[in-house]
Write a protein that holds these residues in place. Structure first.
Motif, short mmCIF file in Angstrom:
data_model
loop_
_atom_site.label_atom_id
_atom_site.label_comp_id
_atom_site.label_asym_id
_atom_site.label_seq_id
_atom_site.Cartn_x
_atom_site.Cartn_y
_atom_site.Cartn_z
N LYS A 50 -8.83 6.77 1.75
CA LYS A 50 -9.65 7.25 2.98
C LYS A 50 -9.28 6.53 4.23
O LYS A 50 -9.44 5.57 4.42
CB LYS A 50 -11.21 6.95 2.54
N GLY A 51 -8.82 7.38 5.23
CA GLY A 51 -8.30 6.86 6.46
C GLY A 51 -7.24 5.77 6.13
O GLY A 51 -6.31 6.10 5.37
N ARG A 52 -7.40 4.78 6.61
CA ARG A 52 -6.25 3.71 6.32
C ARG A 52 -6.31 2.92 5.17
O ARG A 52 -5.52 2.18 4.81
CB ARG A 52 -6.14 2.68 7.51
N ARG A 53 -7.59 3.08 4.75
CA ARG A 53 -7.91 2.37 3.30
C ARG A 53 -7.85 3.11 2.12
O ARG A 53 -8.16 4.27 1.81
CB ARG A 53 -9.31 2.00 3.67
N SER A 54 -6.99 2.50 1.21
CA SER A 54 -6.71 2.86 -0.18
C SER A 54 -7.55 2.18 -1.22
O SER A 54 -7.65 0.84 -1.24
CB SER A 54 -5.16 3.08 -0.28
N VAL A 55 -7.73 2.66 -2.35
CA VAL A 55 -8.22 2.02 -3.40
C VAL A 55 -7.37 2.30 -4.50
O VAL A 55 -7.00 3.46 -5.16
CB VAL A 55 -9.67 2.55 -3.71
N ILE A 56 -6.88 1.28 -5.31
CA ILE A 56 -5.86 1.47 -6.31
C ILE A 56 -6.63 0.95 -7.71
O ILE A 56 -7.05 -0.26 -7.66
CB ILE A 56 -4.65 0.54 -6.11
N SER A 57 -6.37 1.76 -8.59
CA SER A 57 -6.79 1.32 -10.07
C SER A 57 -5.67 1.38 -10.89
O SER A 57 -4.82 1.98 -10.65
CB SER A 57 -8.16 1.86 -10.48
N TYR A 58 -5.77 0.66 -12.19
CA TYR A 58 -4.52 0.85 -12.87
C TYR A 58 -5.01 0.58 -14.21
O TYR A 58 -6.14 0.08 -14.55
CB TYR A 58 -3.48 -0.42 -12.48
N ASP A 59 -4.01 1.08 -15.17
CA ASP A 59 -4.43 0.92 -16.74
C ASP A 59 -2.90 0.40 -17.26
O ASP A 59 -2.03 0.89 -16.70
CB ASP A 59 -4.73 2.29 -17.22
N TYR A 60 -3.02 -0.30 -18.17
CA TYR A 60 -1.77 -0.88 -18.82
C TYR A 60 -1.48 -0.56 -20.29
O TYR A 60 -2.82 -1.03 -20.99
CB TYR A 60 -1.52 -2.32 -18.21
N PHE A 61 -0.54 -0.80 -20.89
CA PHE A 61 -0.42 -0.54 -22.35
C PHE A 61 0.77 -1.34 -22.54
O PHE A 61 1.93 -1.40 -21.89
CB PHE A 61 0.19 0.83 -22.67
#
Length: 284
Positions: A50-61
DNA sequence: ACCCAGGCGGGCG
DNA sequence: CGCCCGCATGGG
């Protein structure tokens, strides 16, 4: 979850760096998703901006903990880099300004050293589409299986697996004349204490890498930049050579002259300047 | 058909 | 040293 400014996942993933060679990427209604094999397992990273801001989420196996997974995501996507400082250091001329404006948020990624080394051995005298094809085949043939949400995927092959492969098997992945380098470096990697390169200064580390058969000036710089996060490294390939000669030097020069020029002009962030020149030039 | 691709090592002057 | 060549292979 990681909140971060000045990060563009599409520019980062599509910019000819290792993740581009072996990840699957999709983007729909504002969310990007990238899935990629690692030696430990498989990672799934999602990003919304959103605009210059990002939200990162992740999942790992696979063989990850919450902490190790997060640390790897930060490294893989260059999230610790001080972008305002980097931009103010390199955005000092018209050409770079266009590149930085067009590709704002593109990071230099730091992938594990072995992945980076194999990727750039494959990259030599090759094009990105074919590099991807070859990497996928290597992963499919030599990677161990892992279950991800009920379906079988492959991990990134270890250097042991590649070292024990025959030249013939490597050739079946269309590695061509690079097969002998790939096998040789993988074997050397078993003796080569690569972890000390993290602490070593750039010049010394480059000298050591170039002792490996198949690792020359350009591949060594790629490994140092995108494997060891040495941001002063300046890989000179055909694109960079042409572009820097055309946009900055106005004449043809040799490689060592260009290295001196890059160090003088961009110093400890020469690798960032390099990546922006490469990707901006390649898109045009 | 022809040219080129995120180069490298070897051989020659 | 610096320059020049062949190298496997597929896409434009």
């Amino acid at each position: 979850m990681i909140h971060i400014d000045d990060f563009d996942i599409e520019h980062t993933v599509h910019s000819g760096q290792p993740l581009n060679f072996y990840s699957d990427f999709e983007s729909k209604n504002g969310e990007s998703k990238i899935i990629y094999p690692t030696e430990r397992g498989v990672m799934l990273v999602m990003c919304k901006s959103k605009g210059r801001r990002s939200v990162i989420s992740y999942d790992y196996f696979g063989d990850y903990t919450q902490t190790s997974a997060q640390r790897e995501v930060i490294r893989r996507f260059g999230l610790s880099h001080d972008m305002p400082a980097i931009y103010s250091a390199i955005d000092t001329d018209k050409f770079m300004h266009s590149a930085v404006s067009k590709l704002h948020g593109m990071r230099v990624t730091a992938n594990p050293a072995w992945e980076t080394t194999l990727s750039f051995l494959v990259s030599q005298f090759n094009n990105i589409k074919r590099i991807r094809l070859i990497m996928k085949r290597l992963i499919d043939r030599f990677g161990d299986e892992i279950a991800v949400d009920g379906r079988i995927m492959k991990k990134f092959p270890s250097h042991h697996k590649i070292a024990n492969a025959s030249i013939d098997e490597l050739m079946k992945c269309n590695t061509g004349f690079r097969a002998k380098y790939i096998k040789g470096v993988a074997k050397a990697w078993e003796e080569f204490d690569h972890s000390r390169l993290y602490e070593m200064d750039y010049d010394k580390a480059k000298e050591l890498l170039m002792e490996l058969d198949g690792v020359g000036d350009k591949v060594a710089d790629c490994i140092l930049l995108m494997g060891y996060e040495k941001l002063e490294a300046f890989p000179i390939d055909v694109w960079i050579k042409r572009l820097v000669e055309r946009e900055y030097l106005r004449k043809e020069v040799n490689i060592s002259y260009m290295h001196m020029f890059a160090q003088r002009k961009w110093g400890s962030y020469a690798g960032y300047a390099n990546q922006y020149i490469f990707e901006f030039g390649r898109r045009k």
